[in-house]
Design a protein around this motif. Structure first.
Motif, PDB file in Angstrom:
ATOM      1  N   PHE A  77      23.942 -21.554  16.865  1.00  0.00           N
ATOM      2  CA  PHE A  77      23.741 -21.314  18.257  1.00  0.00           C
ATOM      3  C   PHE A  77      23.928 -22.371  19.120  1.00  0.00           C
ATOM      4  CE2 PHE A  77      21.207 -20.964  22.105  1.00  0.00           C
ATOM      5  CZ  PHE A  77      21.757 -19.878  22.725  1.00  0.00           C
ATOM      6  N   GLU A  78      23.334 -23.730  18.712  1.00  0.00           N
ATOM      7  CA  GLU A  78      23.640 -25.096  19.330  1.00  0.00           C
ATOM      8  C   GLU A  78      24.791 -25.549  19.505  1.00  0.00           C
ATOM      9  OE1 GLU A  78      21.629 -29.237  18.890  1.00  0.00           O
ATOM     10  OE2 GLU A  78      20.603 -27.833  17.926  1.00  0.00           O
ATOM     11  N   ALA A  79      25.512 -25.369  18.273  1.00  0.00           N
ATOM     12  CA  ALA A  79      26.762 -26.082  18.012  1.00  0.00           C
ATOM     13  C   ALA A  79      27.827 -25.132  19.111  1.00  0.00           C
ATOM     14  CB  ALA A  79      27.403 -25.789  16.706  1.00  0.00           C
ATOM     15  N   GLY A  80      27.660 -23.864  19.170  1.00  0.00           N
ATOM     16  CA  GLY A  80      28.515 -23.038  20.009  1.00  0.00           C
ATOM     17  C   GLY A  80      28.235 -23.274  21.368  1.00  0.00           C
ATOM     18  N   PHE A  81      27.021 -23.491  21.692  1.00  0.00           N
ATOM     19  CA  PHE A  81      26.457 -23.736  23.101  1.00  0.00           C
ATOM     20  C   PHE A  81      27.271 -25.083  23.681  1.00  0.00           C
ATOM     21  CE2 PHE A  81      24.100 -25.011  26.689  1.00  0.00           C
ATOM     22  CZ  PHE A  81      23.909 -23.728  27.506  1.00  0.00           C
ATOM     23  N   LYS A  82      26.956 -26.070  22.666  1.00  0.00           N
ATOM     24  CA  LYS A  82      27.610 -27.189  23.142  1.00  0.00           C
ATOM     25  C   LYS A  82      29.057 -27.250  23.357  1.00  0.00           C
ATOM     26  CE  LYS A  82      24.136 -30.199  21.132  1.00  0.00           C
ATOM     27  NZ  LYS A  82      23.658 -31.300  20.274  1.00  0.00           N
ATOM     28  N   THR A  83      29.866 -26.579  22.260  1.00  0.00           N
ATOM     29  CA  THR A  83      31.207 -26.508  22.424  1.00  0.00           C
ATOM     30  C   THR A  83      31.313 -25.593  23.832  1.00  0.00           C
ATOM     31  OG1 THR A  83      31.288 -26.220  20.005  1.00  0.00           O
ATOM     32  CG2 THR A  83      33.280 -25.387  21.421  1.00  0.00           C
ATOM     33  N   GLY A  84      30.874 -24.745  24.063  1.00  0.00           N
ATOM     34  CA  GLY A  84      30.845 -24.096  25.439  1.00  0.00           C
ATOM     35  C   GLY A  84      30.910 -25.230  26.694  1.00  0.00           C
ATOM     36  N   ALA A  85      29.832 -25.752  26.670  1.00  0.00           N
ATOM     37  CA  ALA A  85      29.606 -26.640  27.661  1.00  0.00           C
ATOM     38  C   ALA A  85      30.490 -27.793  27.679  1.00  0.00           C
ATOM     39  CB  ALA A  85      28.351 -27.325  27.489  1.00  0.00           C
ATOM     40  N   LYS A  86      31.219 -28.208  26.415  1.00  0.00           N
ATOM     41  CA  LYS A  86      32.312 -29.208  26.475  1.00  0.00           C
ATOM     42  C   LYS A  86      33.445 -28.474  27.013  1.00  0.00           C
ATOM     43  CE  LYS A  86      30.526 -31.859  22.317  1.00  0.00           C
ATOM     44  NZ  LYS A  86      30.610 -32.149  21.221  1.00  0.00           N
ATOM     45  N   LEU A  87      33.828 -27.294  26.931  1.00  0.00           N
ATOM     46  CA  LEU A  87      35.096 -26.555  27.211  1.00  0.00           C
ATOM     47  C   LEU A  87      35.037 -26.484  28.706  1.00  0.00           C
ATOM     48  CD1 LEU A  87      37.549 -25.103  26.839  1.00  0.00           C
ATOM     49  CD2 LEU A  87      36.098 -22.975  26.522  1.00  0.00           C
ATOM     50  N   MET A  88      33.770 -26.188  29.317  1.00  0.00           N
ATOM     51  CA  MET A  88      33.467 -26.102  30.914  1.00  0.00           C
ATOM     52  C   MET A  88      33.875 -27.597  31.570  1.00  0.00           C
ATOM     53  SD  MET A  88      30.286 -23.384  30.852  1.00  0.00           S
ATOM     54  CE  MET A  88      29.994 -24.037  32.751  1.00  0.00           C
ATOM     55  N   CYS A  89      33.261 -28.437  30.968  1.00  0.00           N
ATOM     56  CA  CYS A  89      33.416 -29.778  31.550  1.00  0.00           C
ATOM     57  C   CYS A  89      34.959 -30.417  31.499  1.00  0.00           C
ATOM     58  CB  CYS A  89      32.850 -30.998  30.829  1.00  0.00           C
ATOM     59  SG  CYS A  89      31.027 -30.811  31.013  1.00  0.00           S
ATOM     60  N   GLU A  90      35.466 -29.877  30.319  1.00  0.00           N
ATOM     61  CA  GLU A  90      37.074 -30.184  30.206  1.00  0.00           C
ATOM     62  C   GLU A  90      37.978 -29.305  31.260  1.00  0.00           C
ATOM     63  OE1 GLU A  90      40.781 -29.544  27.015  1.00  0.00           O
ATOM     64  OE2 GLU A  90      38.762 -30.175  26.398  1.00  0.00           O
ATOM     65  N   ILE A  91      37.495 -28.092  31.361  1.00  0.00           N
ATOM     66  CA  ILE A  91      38.477 -27.202  32.344  1.00  0.00           C
ATOM     67  C   ILE A  91      38.035 -27.826  33.733  1.00  0.00           C
ATOM     68  CG2 ILE A  91      38.155 -24.935  33.615  1.00  0.00           C
ATOM     69  CD1 ILE A  91      37.928 -24.040  30.645  1.00  0.00           C
ATOM     70  N   PHE A  92      36.733 -28.163  34.147  1.00  0.00           N
ATOM     71  CA  PHE A  92      36.274 -28.567  35.611  1.00  0.00           C
ATOM     72  C   PHE A  92      36.880 -29.975  35.895  1.00  0.00           C
ATOM     73  CE2 PHE A  92      32.569 -25.492  35.236  1.00  0.00           C
ATOM     74  CZ  PHE A  92      33.420 -24.689  36.062  1.00  0.00           C
ATOM     75  N   SER A  93      36.888 -30.829  34.613  1.00  0.00           N
ATOM     76  CA  SER A  93      37.617 -32.074  34.951  1.00  0.00           C
ATOM     77  C   SER A  93      39.087 -32.118  35.292  1.00  0.00           C
ATOM     78  CB  SER A  93      37.394 -33.152  33.857  1.00  0.00           C
ATOM     79  OG  SER A  93      37.684 -32.692  32.754  1.00  0.00           O
ATOM     80  N   GLU A  94      39.611 -31.314  34.525  1.00  0.00           N
ATOM     81  CA  GLU A  94      41.130 -31.025  34.774  1.00  0.00           C
ATOM     82  C   GLU A  94      41.234 -30.122  36.163  1.00  0.00           C
ATOM     83  OE1 GLU A  94      42.686 -28.715  31.767  1.00  0.00           O
ATOM     84  OE2 GLU A  94      42.560 -30.232  30.056  1.00  0.00           O
ATOM     85  N   GLU A  95      40.581 -29.487  36.508  1.00  0.00           N
ATOM     86  CA  GLU A  95      40.643 -28.951  37.681  1.00  0.00           C
ATOM     87  C   GLU A  95      40.642 -29.895  38.921  1.00  0.00           C
ATOM     88  OE1 GLU A  95      38.080 -25.598  40.497  1.00  0.00           O
ATOM     89  OE2 GLU A  95      38.875 -24.868  38.488  1.00  0.00           O
ATOM     90  N   ALA A  96      39.377 -30.551  38.681  1.00  0.00           N
ATOM     91  CA  ALA A  96      38.999 -31.920  39.549  1.00  0.00           C
ATOM     92  C   ALA A  96      40.347 -32.759  39.834  1.00  0.00           C
ATOM     93  CB  ALA A  96      37.810 -32.724  39.269  1.00  0.00           C
TER      94      ALA A  96
END
Length: 108
Positions: A77-96
């Motif tokens: 669960f923790e690994a999946g949550f962290k992966t999801g958070a990293k994915l969001m960060c990557e998407i938002f940084s690319e969008e920025a």
């Protein structure tokens, strides 16, 4: 002190314990139920063929596996949550970066 992810996991498990019990009672998870039953039957078949000491050793081994399972579930669960958070960060940084480069869609 528990991390935020651990607290979220605990909330997730508490909520799922209530809803899954109801869901399993009403819908049933046939595939999981079948696999669990098959595994139990295999365990019972093997245990019946073992002598007293070996049967006890098998029970100890199975108990240890059952103790490990909740920790593995929490780690997954923790690994999946962290992966999801990293994915969001990557998407938002690319969008920025895109907005910096080309401006926002609102500017056009």
């Amino acid at each position: 002190m528990k991390s935020i992810i651990q607290k979220l996991y605990n909330l997730y498990m508490e909520e799922n314990d209530r809803t899954d019990i109801e869901r399993l009672r009403t819908q049933g998870d046939d595939l999981c139920k079948k696999k669990r039953e098959d595994a139990y039957q295999s365990y019972q078949k093997l245990r019946s063929r073992l002598t007293g000491n070996l049967a006890e050793e098998l029970d100890i081994l199975m108990d240890k596996h059952l103790e490990i399972f909740p920790q593995e579930l929490e780690n997954s669960f923790e690994a999946g949550f962290k992966t999801g958070a990293k994915l969001m960060c990557e998407i938002f940084s690319e969008e920025a970066e895109t907005i910096k480069r080309y401006g926002s869609f609102r500017d056009q």
